[in-house]
Structure formats: C-alpha cells, structure tokens
Design a protein around this motif. Structure first.
Motif, PDB file in Angstrom:
ATOM      1  N   PRO A 131     -33.874 -32.198  61.894  1.00 57.06           N
ATOM      2  CA  PRO A 131     -33.339 -32.241  63.249  1.00 57.06           C
ATOM      3  C   PRO A 131     -32.207 -31.223  63.414  1.00 57.06           C
ATOM      4  CG  PRO A 131     -33.663 -34.461  62.436  1.00 57.06           C
ATOM      5  CD  PRO A 131     -33.868 -33.525  61.270  1.00 57.06           C
ATOM      6  N   LEU A 132     -32.210 -30.554  64.536  1.00 63.06           N
ATOM      7  CA  LEU A 132     -31.245 -29.489  64.808  1.00 63.06           C
ATOM      8  C   LEU A 132     -29.807 -29.971  64.676  1.00 63.06           C
ATOM      9  CD1 LEU A 132     -31.455 -26.534  65.472  1.00 63.06           C
ATOM     10  CD2 LEU A 132     -31.443 -27.122  67.898  1.00 63.06           C
ATOM     11  N   GLN A 133     -29.535 -31.217  65.037  1.00 60.33           N
ATOM     12  CA  GLN A 133     -28.166 -31.733  64.963  1.00 60.33           C
ATOM     13  C   GLN A 133     -27.588 -31.609  63.554  1.00 60.33           C
ATOM     14  OE1 GLN A 133     -29.068 -35.888  66.024  1.00 60.33           O
ATOM     15  NE2 GLN A 133     -28.211 -36.476  64.049  1.00 60.33           N
ATOM     16  N   TYR A 134     -28.412 -31.861  62.524  1.00 59.61           N
ATOM     17  CA  TYR A 134     -27.919 -31.767  61.146  1.00 59.61           C
ATOM     18  C   TYR A 134     -27.650 -30.307  60.764  1.00 59.61           C
ATOM     19  CZ  TYR A 134     -29.551 -36.590  60.710  1.00 59.61           C
ATOM     20  OH  TYR A 134     -29.758 -37.939  60.878  1.00 59.61           O
ATOM     21  N   LEU A 135     -28.507 -29.415  61.220  1.00 63.92           N
ATOM     22  CA  LEU A 135     -28.326 -27.994  60.914  1.00 63.92           C
ATOM     23  C   LEU A 135     -27.063 -27.461  61.584  1.00 63.92           C
ATOM     24  CD1 LEU A 135     -32.057 -26.960  61.302  1.00 63.92           C
ATOM     25  CD2 LEU A 135     -30.782 -27.163  59.162  1.00 63.92           C
ATOM     26  N   LEU A 136     -26.804 -27.877  62.816  1.00 68.20           N
ATOM     27  CA  LEU A 136     -25.601 -27.435  63.526  1.00 68.20           C
ATOM     28  C   LEU A 136     -24.334 -28.017  62.899  1.00 68.20           C
ATOM     29  CD1 LEU A 136     -26.900 -27.662  67.208  1.00 68.20           C
ATOM     30  CD2 LEU A 136     -26.695 -25.623  65.749  1.00 68.20           C
ATOM     31  N   GLU A 137     -24.408 -29.263  62.417  1.00 74.48           N
ATOM     32  CA  GLU A 137     -23.247 -29.901  61.792  1.00 74.48           C
ATOM     33  C   GLU A 137     -22.770 -29.133  60.561  1.00 74.48           C
ATOM     34  OE1 GLU A 137     -24.135 -33.995  60.953  1.00 74.48           O
ATOM     35  OE2 GLU A 137     -24.299 -34.494  63.090  1.00 74.48           O
ATOM     36  N   ILE A 138     -23.705 -28.553  59.800  1.00 77.01           N
ATOM     37  CA  ILE A 138     -23.302 -27.815  58.599  1.00 77.01           C
ATOM     38  C   ILE A 138     -23.151 -26.314  58.881  1.00 77.01           C
ATOM     39  CG2 ILE A 138     -24.239 -29.514  56.994  1.00 77.01           C
ATOM     40  CD1 ILE A 138     -26.634 -27.567  56.556  1.00 77.01           C
ATOM     41  N   GLY A 139     -23.387 -25.909  60.127  1.00 80.62           N
ATOM     42  CA  GLY A 139     -23.200 -24.508  60.500  1.00 80.62           C
ATOM     43  C   GLY A 139     -24.306 -23.582  60.034  1.00 80.62           C
TER      44      GLY A 139
ATOM     45  N   GLU B 216     -27.432 -21.176  60.266  1.00 77.32           N
ATOM     46  CA  GLU B 216     -27.804 -20.219  61.305  1.00 77.32           C
ATOM     47  C   GLU B 216     -29.313 -20.003  61.312  1.00 77.32           C
ATOM     48  OE1 GLU B 216     -25.564 -16.753  60.251  1.00 77.32           O
ATOM     49  OE2 GLU B 216     -23.680 -17.644  60.884  1.00 77.32           O
ATOM     50  N   GLU B 217     -29.859 -19.871  62.513  1.00 77.89           N
ATOM     51  CA  GLU B 217     -31.277 -19.578  62.645  1.00 77.89           C
ATOM     52  C   GLU B 217     -31.556 -18.227  62.001  1.00 77.89           C
ATOM     53  OE1 GLU B 217     -34.619 -18.855  66.119  1.00 77.89           O
ATOM     54  OE2 GLU B 217     -32.757 -19.885  66.638  1.00 77.89           O
ATOM     55  N   THR B 218     -32.610 -18.159  61.188  1.00 74.15           N
ATOM     56  CA  THR B 218     -32.916 -16.909  60.483  1.00 74.15           C
ATOM     57  C   THR B 218     -34.039 -16.127  61.137  1.00 74.15           C
ATOM     58  OG1 THR B 218     -34.436 -18.053  58.998  1.00 74.15           O
ATOM     59  CG2 THR B 218     -32.156 -17.824  58.272  1.00 74.15           C
ATOM     60  N   ALA B 219     -35.022 -16.850  61.656  1.00 67.75           N
ATOM     61  CA  ALA B 219     -36.168 -16.148  62.232  1.00 67.75           C
ATOM     62  C   ALA B 219     -37.002 -17.134  63.037  1.00 67.75           C
ATOM     63  CB  ALA B 219     -37.034 -15.554  61.119  1.00 67.75           C
ATOM     64  N   PRO B 220     -37.765 -16.600  63.980  1.00 73.23           N
ATOM     65  CA  PRO B 220     -38.727 -17.478  64.651  1.00 73.23           C
ATOM     66  C   PRO B 220     -39.941 -17.674  63.747  1.00 73.23           C
ATOM     67  CG  PRO B 220     -38.853 -15.265  65.556  1.00 73.23           C
ATOM     68  CD  PRO B 220     -37.740 -15.261  64.537  1.00 73.23           C
ATOM     69  N   GLY B 221     -40.646 -18.735  63.975  1.00 73.40           N
ATOM     70  CA  GLY B 221     -41.854 -18.994  63.196  1.00 73.40           C
ATOM     71  C   GLY B 221     -42.832 -19.797  64.022  1.00 73.40           C
ATOM     72  N   TRP B 222     -43.881 -20.237  63.375  1.00 73.44           N
ATOM     73  CA  TRP B 222     -44.919 -21.007  64.056  1.00 73.44           C
ATOM     74  C   TRP B 222     -45.223 -22.267  63.266  1.00 73.44           C
ATOM     75  CZ3 TRP B 222     -46.262 -19.620  68.824  1.00 73.44           C
ATOM     76  CH2 TRP B 222     -45.983 -18.320  69.217  1.00 73.44           C
ATOM     77  N   LEU B 223     -45.535 -23.324  63.989  1.00 70.89           N
ATOM     78  CA  LEU B 223     -45.914 -24.595  63.401  1.00 70.89           C
ATOM     79  C   LEU B 223     -47.276 -24.976  63.963  1.00 70.89           C
ATOM     80  CD1 LEU B 223     -45.169 -27.363  61.968  1.00 70.89           C
ATOM     81  CD2 LEU B 223     -44.322 -28.064  64.199  1.00 70.89           C
ATOM     82  N   ARG B 224     -48.164 -25.359  63.084  1.00 66.84           N
ATOM     83  CA  ARG B 224     -49.465 -25.861  63.541  1.00 66.84           C
ATOM     84  C   ARG B 224     -49.473 -27.361  63.271  1.00 66.84           C
ATOM     85  NH1 ARG B 224     -53.711 -22.931  64.942  1.00 66.84           N
ATOM     86  NH2 ARG B 224     -52.987 -21.138  63.758  1.00 66.84           N
ATOM     87  N   GLY B 225     -49.539 -28.144  64.334  1.00 68.75           N
ATOM     88  CA  GLY B 225     -49.492 -29.593  64.228  1.00 68.75           C
ATOM     89  C   GLY B 225     -50.823 -30.190  63.841  1.00 68.75           C
ATOM     90  N   VAL B 226     -50.876 -31.506  63.805  1.00 67.75           N
ATOM     91  CA  VAL B 226     -52.087 -32.203  63.397  1.00 67.75           C
ATOM     92  C   VAL B 226     -53.241 -31.969  64.364  1.00 67.75           C
ATOM     93  CG1 VAL B 226     -50.904 -33.977  62.065  1.00 67.75           C
ATOM     94  CG2 VAL B 226     -51.341 -34.358  64.481  1.00 67.75           C
ATOM     95  N   THR B 227     -52.941 -31.625  65.610  1.00 63.68           N
ATOM     96  CA  THR B 227     -53.997 -31.351  66.590  1.00 63.68           C
ATOM     97  C   THR B 227     -54.490 -29.913  66.510  1.00 63.68           C
ATOM     98  OG1 THR B 227     -52.422 -30.685  68.305  1.00 63.68           O
ATOM     99  CG2 THR B 227     -53.013 -33.036  68.197  1.00 63.68           C
ATOM    100  N   GLY B 228     -53.821 -29.087  65.697  1.00 65.37           N
ATOM    101  CA  GLY B 228     -54.199 -27.683  65.569  1.00 65.37           C
ATOM    102  C   GLY B 228     -53.463 -26.779  66.534  1.00 65.37           C
ATOM    103  N   GLU B 229     -52.680 -27.378  67.432  1.00 66.53           N
ATOM    104  CA  GLU B 229     -51.920 -26.573  68.390  1.00 66.53           C
ATOM    105  C   GLU B 229     -50.829 -25.795  67.672  1.00 66.53           C
ATOM    106  OE1 GLU B 229     -49.343 -27.157  72.505  1.00 66.53           O
ATOM    107  OE2 GLU B 229     -50.038 -28.905  71.405  1.00 66.53           O
ATOM    108  N   ARG B 230     -50.672 -24.534  68.034  1.00 64.80           N
ATOM    109  CA  ARG B 230     -49.668 -23.654  67.426  1.00 64.80           C
ATOM    110  C   ARG B 230     -48.434 -23.616  68.323  1.00 64.80           C
ATOM    111  NH1 ARG B 230     -50.009 -17.368  66.765  1.00 64.80           N
ATOM    112  NH2 ARG B 230     -48.589 -17.104  65.036  1.00 64.80           N
ATOM    113  N   LEU B 231     -47.276 -23.989  67.753  1.00 63.34           N
ATOM    114  CA  LEU B 231     -46.037 -24.076  68.520  1.00 63.34           C
ATOM    115  C   LEU B 231     -44.967 -23.172  67.919  1.00 63.34           C
ATOM    116  CD1 LEU B 231     -45.938 -27.966  68.666  1.00 63.34           C
ATOM    117  CD2 LEU B 231     -46.663 -26.445  70.506  1.00 63.34           C
ATOM    118  N   PRO B 232     -44.149 -22.515  68.764  1.00 57.24           N
ATOM    119  CA  PRO B 232     -43.053 -21.708  68.226  1.00 57.24           C
ATOM    120  C   PRO B 232     -41.932 -22.619  67.700  1.00 57.24           C
ATOM    121  CG  PRO B 232     -42.991 -21.711  70.619  1.00 57.24           C
ATOM    122  CD  PRO B 232     -44.225 -22.472  70.218  1.00 57.24           C
TER     123      PRO B 232
END
Length: 137
Positions: A46-54, A56-72
């Motif tokens: 969850p983003l909240q934990y990443l922001l709490e420790i500071g 930084e976003e490194t790069a965009p990527g893609w996630l393919r979920g269980v339905t096969g949909e590709r999400l940024p």
C-alpha cells in the motif's frame, strides 16, 4: 518466527510480520502484517507505507491481474525484512487502493515456510528444521 493467519480474509490467510526500509531516507517501518500470496508473482505494498518511509517511485510498470487485464502501476525499491532474513532492493508495486501488503513469490521463494492451515499458523523455519526436512527427501 511464528505468526497467526490473518482473519481479514475469508478463509483466513497466511501472514508474516515484515519491516520495510527505504534506501532514499534510511527510514524503517514499524512491523506490519503482510499476507502471504503464493499466487502473486510480485509483492504489492500500500502506498501509505511507502510514503511513510520516504520511498521514491522508480519507474512505471504494468500489472496483469487474474482477469488478464493489464494495468499501469508505480514501482518502488525497498528493503524487506522478514524475521532475521533481509532482502535488499526488492522491486514492489505501490498501490493506493490496497489495504494489505501482499508478499509475492519474489520474496516467498527465498523463505522456508510452513503454512499450517488447520492451526492457522505461518512459521518461518530455522536452519535446523529446514535441514531435517530436506534430509527426509
């Protein structure tokens, strides 16, 4: 290290206590319960934990979920500690929608775990237990 299953999911789900650390700030999180997701290729935080420790976003990527949909998605590098094991520079998916850390196989495949479903208990095995189990093969 032993952790009860999480009752946030039905049926209850294996869980482990983890700590996150950011190289960018050297901040370390308090212990956080993470769900063990043996079906996930990657770890989601969850983003909240990443922001709490500071972290930084490194790069965009893609996630393919269980339905096969590709999400940024946004990718981050964090160090993850599970018990006495530390995994530096794990590339995780940051999610503004997730409520729980999902530990994927990118981390789980480096751990020796015993998922005791009937007892609803997750155990991180010590070296002696691992050697005994491997000797039985």
């Amino acid at each position: 290290m032993s952790e009860p299953y999480s009752n946030r999911a039905l049926p209850p789900m294996p869980a482990l206590s983890v700590r996150l650390r950011s190289d960018a700030t050297d901040k370390i999180s308090d212990p956080i319960i993470a769900l063990v997701d043996t079906g996930a290729d990657a770890t989601l935080v969850p983003l909240q934990y990443l922001l709490e420790i500071g972290s930084e976003e490194t790069a965009p990527g893609w996630l393919r979920g269980v339905t096969g949909e590709r999400l940024p998605v946004a990718l981050y590098f964090v160090d993850i500690r599970v018990g006495h094991a530390a995994f530096p520079g794990v590339r995780v998916i940051g999610s503004s929608e997730a409520e729980d850390i999902l530990l994927g196989r990118d981390v789980l495949n480096k751990l020796s775990l015993f998922l005791d479903g009937p007892e609803h208990q997750t155990d991180l095995l010590d070296d002696a237990a691992v050697q005994r189990l491997r000797a039985r093969r």
